[in-house]
Motif scaffolding. Structure first.
Motif, PDB file in Angstrom:
ATOM      1  N   CYS A  27      -2.713  10.753  -3.888  1.00 36.80           N
ATOM      2  CA  CYS A  27      -3.585  10.067  -3.033  1.00 36.80           C
ATOM      3  C   CYS A  27      -4.119   8.947  -3.595  1.00 36.80           C
ATOM      4  O   CYS A  27      -4.802   9.590  -4.839  1.00 36.80           O
ATOM      5  N   THR A  28      -4.226   7.649  -3.360  1.00 36.19           N
ATOM      6  CA  THR A  28      -4.953   6.774  -4.018  1.00 36.19           C
ATOM      7  C   THR A  28      -6.352   6.640  -3.082  1.00 36.19           C
ATOM      8  O   THR A  28      -6.362   6.596  -1.945  1.00 36.19           O
ATOM      9  N   LEU A  29      -7.413   6.468  -3.932  1.00 35.83           N
ATOM     10  CA  LEU A  29      -8.814   6.155  -3.322  1.00 35.83           C
ATOM     11  C   LEU A  29      -9.297   5.131  -3.569  1.00 35.83           C
ATOM     12  O   LEU A  29      -9.063   4.599  -4.810  1.00 35.83           O
ATOM     13  N   VAL A  30     -10.062   4.197  -2.856  1.00 36.59           N
ATOM     14  CA  VAL A  30     -10.685   3.061  -3.032  1.00 36.59           C
ATOM     15  C   VAL A  30     -12.026   3.189  -2.499  1.00 36.59           C
ATOM     16  O   VAL A  30     -12.347   3.734  -1.477  1.00 36.59           O
ATOM     17  N   GLY A  31     -12.826   2.411  -3.058  1.00 32.62           N
ATOM     18  CA  GLY A  31     -14.230   2.332  -2.483  1.00 32.62           C
ATOM     19  C   GLY A  31     -14.420   1.048  -1.671  1.00 32.62           C
ATOM     20  O   GLY A  31     -13.679   0.263  -1.925  1.00 32.62           O
ATOM     21  N   CYS A  32     -14.797   1.656  -0.126  1.00 35.72           N
ATOM     22  CA  CYS A  32     -14.984   0.702   0.647  1.00 35.72           C
ATOM     23  C   CYS A  32     -15.740  -0.738   0.376  1.00 35.72           C
ATOM     24  O   CYS A  32     -16.789  -0.536  -0.276  1.00 35.72           O
ATOM     25  N   PRO A  33     -15.197  -2.069   0.354  1.00 37.09           N
ATOM     26  CA  PRO A  33     -16.063  -3.045  -0.077  1.00 37.09           C
ATOM     27  C   PRO A  33     -17.231  -3.276   0.755  1.00 37.09           C
ATOM     28  O   PRO A  33     -18.133  -3.994   0.404  1.00 37.09           O
ATOM     29  N   GLU A  34     -17.504  -2.886   1.841  1.00 33.30           N
ATOM     30  CA  GLU A  34     -18.354  -3.150   2.751  1.00 33.30           C
ATOM     31  C   GLU A  34     -19.716  -2.293   2.574  1.00 33.30           C
ATOM     32  O   GLU A  34     -20.748  -2.344   2.537  1.00 33.30           O
ATOM     33  N   CYS A  35     -19.149  -0.674   2.809  1.00 33.83           N
ATOM     34  CA  CYS A  35     -20.200   0.250   2.843  1.00 33.83           C
ATOM     35  C   CYS A  35     -20.373   1.191   1.363  1.00 33.83           C
ATOM     36  O   CYS A  35     -21.339   1.986   1.139  1.00 33.83           O
ATOM     37  N   GLY A  36     -19.173   0.824   0.614  1.00 33.83           N
ATOM     38  CA  GLY A  36     -19.107   1.605  -0.674  1.00 33.83           C
ATOM     39  C   GLY A  36     -18.636   3.136  -0.694  1.00 33.83           C
ATOM     40  O   GLY A  36     -18.583   3.862  -1.542  1.00 33.83           O
ATOM     41  N   VAL A  37     -18.249   3.700   0.594  1.00 30.29           N
ATOM     42  CA  VAL A  37     -17.571   5.056   0.710  1.00 30.29           C
ATOM     43  C   VAL A  37     -16.258   5.177   0.354  1.00 30.29           C
ATOM     44  O   VAL A  37     -15.520   4.136   0.465  1.00 30.29           O
ATOM     45  N   TRP A  38     -16.060   6.348  -0.370  1.00 23.27           N
ATOM     46  CA  TRP A  38     -14.579   6.384  -0.984  1.00 23.27           C
ATOM     47  C   TRP A  38     -13.952   6.838   0.242  1.00 23.27           C
ATOM     48  O   TRP A  38     -14.015   7.734   1.009  1.00 23.27           O
ATOM     49  N   ARG A  39     -12.650   6.063   0.494  1.00 22.90           N
ATOM     50  CA  ARG A  39     -11.482   6.430   1.474  1.00 22.90           C
ATOM     51  C   ARG A  39     -10.072   6.239   0.760  1.00 22.90           C
ATOM     52  O   ARG A  39     -10.115   5.741  -0.226  1.00 22.90           O
ATOM     53  N   SER A  40      -9.472   7.161   1.485  1.00 17.62           N
ATOM     54  CA  SER A  40      -7.932   7.196   0.852  1.00 17.62           C
ATOM     55  C   SER A  40      -7.336   5.914   1.651  1.00 17.62           C
ATOM     56  O   SER A  40      -7.639   5.378   2.372  1.00 17.62           O
ATOM     57  N   LYS A  42      -3.817   4.697   3.378  1.00 19.12           N
ATOM     58  CA  LYS A  42      -2.821   5.126   4.219  1.00 19.12           C
ATOM     59  C   LYS A  42      -2.269   3.996   4.853  1.00 19.12           C
ATOM     60  O   LYS A  42      -2.773   3.198   5.373  1.00 19.12           O
ATOM     61  N   ARG A  43      -0.831   3.961   4.754  1.00 16.20           N
ATOM     62  CA  ARG A  43      -0.100   2.769   5.252  1.00 16.20           C
ATOM     63  C   ARG A  43      -0.720   1.576   4.524  1.00 16.20           C
ATOM     64  O   ARG A  43      -0.605   0.468   5.273  1.00 16.20           O
ATOM     65  N   SER A  44      -1.019   1.353   3.329  1.00 13.54           N
ATOM     66  CA  SER A  44      -1.449   0.323   2.662  1.00 13.54           C
ATOM     67  C   SER A  44      -2.884  -0.256   3.463  1.00 13.54           C
ATOM     68  O   SER A  44      -3.295  -1.403   3.248  1.00 13.54           O
ATOM     69  N   MET A  45      -3.521   0.725   3.843  1.00  8.74           N
ATOM     70  CA  MET A  45      -4.752   0.289   4.322  1.00  8.74           C
ATOM     71  C   MET A  45      -6.041   1.415   4.212  1.00  8.74           C
ATOM     72  O   MET A  45      -5.581   2.537   4.122  1.00  8.74           O
ATOM     73  N   ILE A  46      -7.076   0.895   3.927  1.00  7.83           N
ATOM     74  CA  ILE A  46      -8.259   1.734   4.007  1.00  7.83           C
ATOM     75  C   ILE A  46      -8.430   2.615   5.414  1.00  7.83           C
ATOM     76  O   ILE A  46      -8.447   1.877   6.267  1.00  7.83           O
ATOM     77  N   THR A  47      -8.229   3.853   5.144  1.00  7.89           N
ATOM     78  CA  THR A  47      -8.653   4.489   6.388  1.00  7.89           C
ATOM     79  C   THR A  47      -9.899   4.162   7.292  1.00  7.89           C
ATOM     80  O   THR A  47     -10.854   3.877   6.716  1.00  7.89           O
ATOM     81  N   PRO A  48      -9.721   4.387   8.611  1.00  3.93           N
ATOM     82  CA  PRO A  48     -11.018   3.931   9.290  1.00  3.93           C
ATOM     83  C   PRO A  48     -12.229   4.971   9.199  1.00  3.93           C
ATOM     84  O   PRO A  48     -11.862   6.086   8.919  1.00  3.93           O
ATOM     85  N   HIS A  49     -13.283   4.388   9.099  1.00  3.29           N
ATOM     86  CA  HIS A  49     -14.424   5.213   8.921  1.00  3.29           C
ATOM     87  C   HIS A  49     -15.693   4.563   9.556  1.00  3.29           C
ATOM     88  O   HIS A  49     -15.661   3.418   9.817  1.00  3.29           O
ATOM     89  N   ARG A  50     -16.846   5.291   9.745  1.00  2.00           N
ATOM     90  CA  ARG A  50     -17.802   4.776  10.606  1.00  2.00           C
ATOM     91  C   ARG A  50     -18.702   4.100   9.559  1.00  2.00           C
ATOM     92  O   ARG A  50     -18.803   4.623   8.328  1.00  2.00           O
ATOM     93  N   GLY A  51     -19.541   3.179   9.999  1.00  7.19           N
ATOM     94  CA  GLY A  51     -20.243   2.547   8.885  1.00  7.19           C
ATOM     95  C   GLY A  51     -21.912   3.078   8.982  1.00  7.19           C
ATOM     96  O   GLY A  51     -21.749   4.298   9.318  1.00  7.19           O
ATOM     97  N   PRO A  52     -22.632   2.393   8.445  1.00  2.00           N
ATOM     98  CA  PRO A  52     -24.081   2.856   8.311  1.00  2.00           C
ATOM     99  C   PRO A  52     -24.522   3.297   9.698  1.00  2.00           C
ATOM    100  O   PRO A  52     -23.990   2.618  10.519  1.00  2.00           O
ATOM    101  N   ASN A  53     -25.843   4.050   9.772  1.00  2.00           N
ATOM    102  CA  ASN A  53     -26.051   4.469  11.057  1.00  2.00           C
ATOM    103  C   ASN A  53     -26.810   3.179  11.843  1.00  2.00           C
ATOM    104  O   ASN A  53     -26.955   2.129  11.145  1.00  2.00           O
ATOM    105  N   VAL A  54     -26.809   3.271  13.154  1.00  2.00           N
ATOM    106  CA  VAL A  54     -27.356   2.108  14.242  1.00  2.00           C
ATOM    107  C   VAL A  54     -28.790   2.148  13.841  1.00  2.00           C
ATOM    108  O   VAL A  54     -29.470   3.351  13.874  1.00  2.00           O
ATOM    109  N   PRO A  55     -29.217   0.816  13.776  1.00  2.00           N
ATOM    110  CA  PRO A  55     -30.942   0.653  13.456  1.00  2.00           C
ATOM    111  C   PRO A  55     -31.521   1.298  14.651  1.00  2.00           C
ATOM    112  O   PRO A  55     -31.249   0.998  15.990  1.00  2.00           O
ATOM    113  N   GLY A  56     -32.543   2.038  14.493  1.00  2.00           N
ATOM    114  CA  GLY A  56     -33.327   2.514  15.742  1.00  2.00           C
ATOM    115  C   GLY A  56     -32.835   3.691  16.396  1.00  2.00           C
ATOM    116  O   GLY A  56     -33.537   4.263  17.625  1.00  2.00           O
TER     117      GLY A  56
END
Length: 125
Positions: A27-40, A42-56
């Motif tokens: 498994c190849t891991l990469v730090g998300c360029p937007e939020c910095g979360v480490w994701r694997s 898959k199919r040459s793409m960063i796996t989907p993940h939720r961003g930071p929490n909704v303000p308020g």
């Protein structure tokens, strides 16, 4: 999973500390360029993940709280154009460079004089 439409990121253009390759071809891991979360990748793409929490959202009760939106970095295409040995050499060079930096010098500042106790203030009047 669909791409986010941004141009393909090359692994050779990323800093070596934001990439993790396996010597066994796992498994190849990469730090998300937007939020910095480490994701694997898959199919040459960063796996989907939720961003930071909704303000308020903390004001809402837990059962009615809206889910966090998808991170814009989800689905980012990544082309791994490095071998494990090349990545490992780049990582070793980066850590060697970081080890050669000098630390900043701490300049001590004088402490402000402490205020006299309250019972001495009443006597001085």
């Amino acid at each position: 999973m669909r791409s986010n439409g941004r141009p393909v990121m090359l692994a050779s253009k990323l800093p070596p500390n934001l990439l993790s390759l396996s010597d066994r071809g796992g498994c190849t891991l990469v730090g998300c360029p937007e939020c910095g979360v480490w994701r694997s990748i898959k199919r040459s793409m960063i796996t989907p993940h939720r961003g930071p929490n909704v303000p308020g959202a903390d004001a809402w009760p837990a059962e009615f709280r809206p889910p966090a939106p998808w991170c814009p970095g989800s689905g980012q295409r990544v082309k791994v154009d490095l071998t494990y040995e090349e990545w490992r050499a780049r990582l070793a060079e980066a850590s060697r460079e970081a080890g050669q930096r000098r630390r900043t010098r701490v300049i001590p500042r004088p402490k402000p004089p402490s205020a006299p106790p309250v019972h001495q203030l009443a006597v001085a009047r």
